[in-house]
Design an enzyme around this catalytic site. Structure first.
Site, PDB file in Angstrom:
ATOM      1  N   GLY A 218       0.811  -1.208   0.000  1.00  0.00           N
ATOM      2  CA  GLY A 218       0.000   0.000   0.000  1.00  0.00           C
ATOM      3  C   GLY A 218       0.843   1.256   0.000  1.00  0.00           C
ATOM      4  N   GLU A 259       5.049  -6.777   0.378  1.00  0.00           N
ATOM      5  CA  GLU A 259       4.653  -7.283  -0.946  1.00  0.00           C
ATOM      6  C   GLU A 259       4.143  -6.137  -1.813  1.00  0.00           C
ATOM      7  OE1 GLU A 259       1.960 -10.206   0.611  1.00  0.00           O
ATOM      8  OE2 GLU A 259       0.379  -8.717   0.836  1.00  0.00           O
ATOM      9  N   PRO A 260       5.042  -5.213  -2.150  1.00  0.00           N
ATOM     10  CA  PRO A 260       4.607  -4.048  -2.926  1.00  0.00           C
ATOM     11  C   PRO A 260       4.424  -4.351  -4.407  1.00  0.00           C
ATOM     12  CG  PRO A 260       6.894  -3.809  -2.158  1.00  0.00           C
ATOM     13  CD  PRO A 260       6.480  -5.203  -1.867  1.00  0.00           C
ATOM     14  N   GLY A 261       3.438  -3.716  -4.992  1.00  0.00           N
ATOM     15  CA  GLY A 261       3.260  -3.774  -6.434  1.00  0.00           C
ATOM     16  C   GLY A 261       3.504  -2.391  -7.006  1.00  0.00           C
ATOM     17  N   ARG A 298      -7.808   2.556 -15.293  1.00  0.00           N
ATOM     18  CA  ARG A 298      -7.786   3.210 -13.978  1.00  0.00           C
ATOM     19  C   ARG A 298      -8.542   4.538 -13.916  1.00  0.00           C
ATOM     20  NH1 ARG A 298      -3.771   4.614 -11.456  1.00  0.00           N
ATOM     21  NH2 ARG A 298      -4.227   3.752  -9.421  1.00  0.00           N
ATOM     22  N   TYR A 302     -11.299   3.856 -11.257  1.00  0.00           N
ATOM     23  CA  TYR A 302     -10.962   4.366  -9.916  1.00  0.00           C
ATOM     24  C   TYR A 302     -10.929   5.890  -9.860  1.00  0.00           C
ATOM     25  CZ  TYR A 302      -8.913  -0.364  -9.382  1.00  0.00           C
ATOM     26  OH  TYR A 302      -8.680  -1.711  -9.348  1.00  0.00           O
ATOM     27  N   CYS A 328     -16.838   2.848 -27.477  1.00  0.00           N
ATOM     28  CA  CYS A 328     -18.133   3.465 -27.764  1.00  0.00           C
ATOM     29  C   CYS A 328     -18.997   3.618 -26.519  1.00  0.00           C
ATOM     30  CB  CYS A 328     -18.826   2.703 -28.874  1.00  0.00           C
ATOM     31  SG  CYS A 328     -17.922   2.951 -30.408  1.00  0.00           S
ATOM     32  N   GLU A 329     -18.503   4.327 -25.578  1.00  0.00           N
ATOM     33  CA  GLU A 329     -19.231   4.817 -24.405  1.00  0.00           C
ATOM     34  C   GLU A 329     -18.281   5.802 -23.739  1.00  0.00           C
ATOM     35  OE1 GLU A 329     -19.262   1.815 -20.983  1.00  0.00           O
ATOM     36  OE2 GLU A 329     -18.903   0.573 -22.738  1.00  0.00           O
ATOM     37  N   TYR A 356      -1.080  -1.866 -12.610  1.00  0.00           N
ATOM     38  CA  TYR A 356      -2.528  -2.002 -12.817  1.00  0.00           C
ATOM     39  C   TYR A 356      -2.981  -1.340 -14.114  1.00  0.00           C
ATOM     40  CZ  TYR A 356      -1.866  -3.313  -8.027  1.00  0.00           C
ATOM     41  OH  TYR A 356      -1.393  -3.928  -6.901  1.00  0.00           O
TER      42      TYR A 356
END
Ligand SMILES: *Cc1c(COP(=O)(O)O)cnc(C)c1O
Length: 411
Positions: A218, A259-261, A298, A302, A328-329, A356
Site C-alpha cells: 500500500g 509485498e509491494p506492487g 484506472r 478508480y 463506444c461509451e 494495474y
C-alpha cells in the site's frame, strides 16, 4: 526515459504501446531495501498482479525479490521464470480449497484468509505450514475500492477471531509460520500503518513457531506534482526499530516481509498512444487517441489521475484538452488537461502506467491488447507482441447453426 527514445519506440513498435524502464524498478527496489537495511532478514515479494509480464517477473527474480501471487495462474507465471517456489507466497481471497491445495503441492508458501478454509486445509494437510491473513480493522487506503482493512471488508480473518485460529491450530495440529496483513493501497499516514503493525506483533506473539511477519503493501507513489507519497525512509527507521525489538522479545530473528506492487512498478511504466482526431466542440477540445479504457482502465474505474504529456510537441503553447479514447461509451483519460498543443498523429504519453494498467487491460470492443517493451541498460526489448485477429478468434468455436431461425423463436 528520454522523450526522443519514447518517440522512436512508438515509431518502431507502433501504438498503443506500454514501455517499462527497469532502471526505475531497480531504484525503487533498492530504495525499499535500503530503508530496511538494519533488519537482519528482509524479504520483498513483488505483487505480480500489478504487472505480470514474465520478463518483469524474471527481472525481479534477478534483483533477489520473491513474488506475491493471488491466483494459481500467477504462481505458474512465476515458476516459468525459474524462481524457487519457496520464494513465492500465495495470498488469494476467497479461492477454493482445491486451488490452495494445488498451489501448496507446488511448494509455494500458503496464506489463508478465512477460518473455514483454514480448518479444512489444516485437517487434511497438518504438515504444511500456513500463514494467516489478519484484518486489523485499521482504516488505511485512498478510496473504498482499494481499501481492504476496514471492519466490513471481505479480506482477512478479523483480529477478533484470533482465538478461533488458535482453536483450529489445536484441533488440527497444523503450524502457523507467518502472520500477514494487507490494509489496502495508498498508505498516507505512517502512524496509522504502525498501529496496524502493533496489532500484528500482538497476534504473532500468540503463536510459537512464526518465521515471518508480512506487512503487505500500500505504499503510495506520486501521480502528479505535489502529491503526497509514503515516506519510506521514515517508515523504515521507525518500523526497523520496533521490528528488531520484537525479534528480541520473541527470541528469534524472524523475517520482515513486504509485498509491494505499485511502489515498484508504477513510475517505471508509460503508455504511449497516438492522437487520431482533434475535435473542437463549442465548449471543449477533444483529443481522441487510438486506445481507450480497454487498455488503461484506472481513470474510468478508480477515477485515477494519470499525467498526460504530448511528447511529439513538448515546446508548444499549452492548451486545454479532454483526452478521450475510442471505446463506444464514455471513455475519458483526463478532462480539462493543460497539454502542449496537440495535432493529429502526435504521440501522447500517459505517466505512472506500470502498475494495474496492462494487467487490467481487456479486449473490449474486440481491440487488440497493446504491445509491451522493456528497457534494460538502455536497450529495448519487445516483451509482448501486439495481438492479431487470430488472438481475438482463439478459443471461439464456430458452430453449425440452422440456416433459418425457427418459427416459435420469432414470436
Ligand atoms: C494487490 C496486493 C498487493 C499490492 O498492493 P500495491 O498497492 O500495488 O502495493 C499486495 N498484497 C496483496 C495481498 C494484494 O492483494
Amino acid at each position: 526515459m528520454e522523450r526522443t527514445q519514447l518517440l522512436e519506440l512508438a515509431n518502431k513498435y507502433g501504438s498503443p504501446l506500454y514501455v517499462y524502464d527497469t532502471d526505475k524498478i531497480a531504484s525503487q527496489y533498492n530504495r525499499l531495501t535500503n530503508a530496511f537495511s538494519d533488519v537482519k532478514n528482509l524479504k520483498l515479494n513483488y505483487a505480480v498482479k500489478a504487472l505480470s509480464n514474465i520478463n518483469i517477473l524474471k527481472f525481479f527474480k534477478n534483483l533477489g525479490a520473491g513474488l506475491d501471487t493471488v491466483s494459481i495462474q500467477e504462481v505458474q507465471l512465476g515458476l516459468t521464470t525459474g524462481i524457487d517456489p519457496k520464494n513465492i507466497i500465495f495470498t488469494p481471497n476467497g479461492v477454493s480449497l482445491k486451488e490452495i491445495e494445488d498451489v501448496a503441492k507446488l511448494g509455494v508458501q500458503i496464506n489463508i484468509d478465512n477460518l473455514s478454509i483454514l480448518e479444512q486445509f489444516g485437517q487434511q494437510h497438518p504438515e504444511v505450514p500456513v500463514c494467516v491473513r489478519i484484518n486489523p480493522h485499521i482504516m488505511a487506503g485512498g478510496n473504498s475500492k482499494i481499501s481492504v482493512g476496514h471492519i466490513d471488508s471481505k479480506f482477512g480473518i478479523s483480529i477478533h477471531q484470533v482465538p478461533h485460529i488458535k482453536r483450529v491450530v489445536e484441533n488440527t495440529g497444523m503450524n502457523i509460520n507467518g502472520i500477514h496483513m494487507h490494509t489496502g493501497s495508498d498508505i498516507l499516514d505512517i502512524d496509522t500503518f504502525l498501529r496496524a503493525t502493533e496489532i500484528l506483533f500482538d497476534v504473532a506473539k500468540q503463536f510459537d513457531d512464526i518465521d515471518f511477519i508480512d506487512f503487505g503493501s500500500g505504499f503510495k507513489v506520486p501521480y502528479k506534482e505535489g502529491d503526497i507519497s509514503t515516506n519510506i525512509e521514515q517508515l523504515g527507521l521507525q518500523l526497523t526499530e520496533r521490528f528488531n525489538e520484537f525479534c528480541i522479545e520473541y527470541g528469534k530473528d524472524i523475517t520482515l516481509m513486504f509485498e509491494p506492487g505499485k511502489f515498484l512498478v508504477s513510475e517505471a511504466g508509460v503508455f504511449l498512444a497516438k492522437v487520431n482526431v482533434v475535435k473542437q466542440t463549442t465548449s471543449t477540445v477533444f483529443a481522441h487517441v487510438d486506445s481507450g479504457f480497454n487498455h488503461l482502465v484506472r481513470p474510468m474505474m478508480y477515477n485515477s489521475y494519470h499525467h498526460i504529456t504530448n511528447i511529439s510537441n513538448p515546446e508548444g503553447r499549452d492548451r486545454y484538452y479532454s483526452v478521450v479514447g475510442y471505446i463506444c461509451e464514455t471513455d475519458t483519460f483526463g478532462s480539462n488537461r493543460r497539454i502542449s498543443e496537440i495535432s493529429e498523429e502526435d504521440i501522447l504519453c500517459f505517466h505512472n502506467a506500470g502498475a494495474y494498467c496492462f494487467s487490467m487491460a481487456s479486449n473490449y470492443n474486440s481491440r487488440y491488447l497493446p504491445a509491451e517493451v522493456m528497457i534494460v541498460d538502455g536497450q529495448d526489448y519487445l516483451i509482448r507482441k501486439r495481438q492479431t485477429i487470430q488472438d481475438i478468434l482463439h478459443n471461439q468455436e464456430m458452430v453449425e447453426l440452422p440456416a433459418k431461425v425457427s418459427e416459435e423463436a420469432t414470436v
